[in-house]
Design a protein around this motif. Sequence first.
Motif, short mmCIF file in Angstrom:
data_model
loop_
_atom_site.label_atom_id
_atom_site.label_comp_id
_atom_site.label_asym_id
_atom_site.label_seq_id
_atom_site.Cartn_x
_atom_site.Cartn_y
_atom_site.Cartn_z
N ASP A 48 0.87 -1.17 0.00
CA ASP A 48 0.00 0.00 0.00
C ASP A 48 0.91 1.22 0.00
OD1 ASP A 48 -2.15 1.70 0.16
OD2 ASP A 48 -2.60 1.29 2.26
N PHE A 49 0.85 1.99 -1.09
CA PHE A 49 1.75 3.13 -1.28
C PHE A 49 0.94 4.40 -1.44
CE2 PHE A 49 4.01 6.02 -4.11
CZ PHE A 49 5.22 6.15 -3.44
N ARG A 50 1.39 5.45 -0.78
CA ARG A 50 0.74 6.76 -0.88
C ARG A 50 1.81 7.82 -1.03
NH1 ARG A 50 -0.98 10.71 3.34
NH2 ARG A 50 -2.57 12.00 2.36
N ILE A 51 1.60 8.71 -1.98
CA ILE A 51 2.46 9.87 -2.13
C ILE A 51 1.57 11.11 -2.16
CG2 ILE A 51 2.53 9.72 -4.66
CD1 ILE A 51 5.47 10.64 -4.47
N SER A 52 1.97 12.12 -1.40
CA SER A 52 1.17 13.34 -1.31
C SER A 52 2.09 14.53 -1.11
CB SER A 52 0.15 13.25 -0.16
OG SER A 52 0.82 13.07 1.07
N ASP A 53 1.50 15.71 -1.13
CA ASP A 53 2.26 16.95 -0.94
C ASP A 53 2.24 17.32 0.53
OD1 ASP A 53 3.60 19.38 -2.01
OD2 ASP A 53 1.83 20.34 -1.16
N SER A 54 3.41 17.59 1.09
CA SER A 54 3.49 17.92 2.52
C SER A 54 2.89 19.30 2.83
CB SER A 54 4.94 17.85 3.02
OG SER A 54 5.75 18.78 2.32
N ASP A 55 2.71 20.15 1.81
CA ASP A 55 2.08 21.45 2.00
C ASP A 55 0.57 21.41 1.79
OD1 ASP A 55 4.48 22.67 2.65
OD2 ASP A 55 4.87 23.31 0.59
N GLU A 60 -2.32 13.70 -4.86
CA GLU A 60 -2.16 12.44 -4.14
C GLU A 60 -2.25 11.27 -5.10
OE1 GLU A 60 -3.78 10.73 -0.04
OE2 GLU A 60 -5.37 10.87 -1.55
N ILE A 61 -1.40 10.28 -4.86
CA ILE A 61 -1.46 9.01 -5.57
C ILE A 61 -1.49 7.92 -4.50
CG2 ILE A 61 -0.27 7.40 -7.11
CD1 ILE A 61 1.17 9.84 -8.32
N ARG A 62 -2.45 7.01 -4.63
CA ARG A 62 -2.51 5.83 -3.76
C ARG A 62 -2.60 4.61 -4.65
NH1 ARG A 62 -5.13 6.97 1.93
NH2 ARG A 62 -4.03 5.05 2.34
N ILE A 63 -1.75 3.65 -4.37
CA ILE A 63 -1.73 2.42 -5.15
C ILE A 63 -1.68 1.24 -4.18
CG2 ILE A 63 -0.46 1.01 -6.82
CD1 ILE A 63 0.57 3.57 -8.08
N GLU A 64 -2.56 0.28 -4.42
CA GLU A 64 -2.48 -0.98 -3.69
C GLU A 64 -2.15 -2.08 -4.69
OE1 GLU A 64 -5.60 -4.03 -2.29
OE2 GLU A 64 -5.46 -2.55 -0.67
N MET A 65 -1.07 -2.80 -4.40
CA MET A 65 -0.62 -3.89 -5.26
C MET A 65 -0.54 -5.18 -4.45
SD MET A 65 2.61 -2.14 -7.25
CE MET A 65 2.89 -3.55 -8.30
N VAL A 66 -0.72 -6.29 -5.13
CA VAL A 66 -0.47 -7.60 -4.53
C VAL A 66 0.43 -8.39 -5.46
CG1 VAL A 66 -2.63 -7.70 -3.22
CG2 VAL A 66 -2.53 -8.69 -5.50
N ALA A 67 1.22 -9.26 -4.87
CA ALA A 67 2.09 -10.13 -5.67
C ALA A 67 2.21 -11.46 -4.97
CB ALA A 67 3.46 -9.50 -5.83
#
Length: 137
Positions: A48-55, A60-67
């Motif tokens: 579960d990955f999230r990238i966002s702006d600290s300001d 925002e990008i949220r990605i859930e991956m399974v492997a």
Amino acid sequence: MIELRGYKINSIQFENKVPNGTQLKLQNQVKYNVNYIDAENRCVGVLDFRISDSDMNPFEIRIEMVAEFTYTEGEQKPDIHTGSFDQMFPFLRQAVNTLTAVSGMPGLLIPIMKLDKNSVSVNNNATEDEGESSPLN
């Protein structure tokens, strides 16, 4: 030896409502869990990955991956945990880069991340009810 058998992206959420030219200060959050099916020397990694702006800009990008992975009998779980993450992470990087590039902004290449196997917590109460099912179906 840990071997990636396949992966898929379960979900992607993407928001980019910032005006062109806005300088973003990006921050990442990563959660990675591994569920073991010990009887089959198989495990499933959930990233579960999230990238966002600290300001707090509306980005925002949220990605859930399974492997799904197989591993050699006798492999230590912290090694499986970090090794499976290392094999899965390049696919996440590519997904983020492609998503941002096709959305009209410069392709974003997130930095390489490595897990510290000394910080891995293994729950030995894992269930083995996965049977023949796979999260990739």
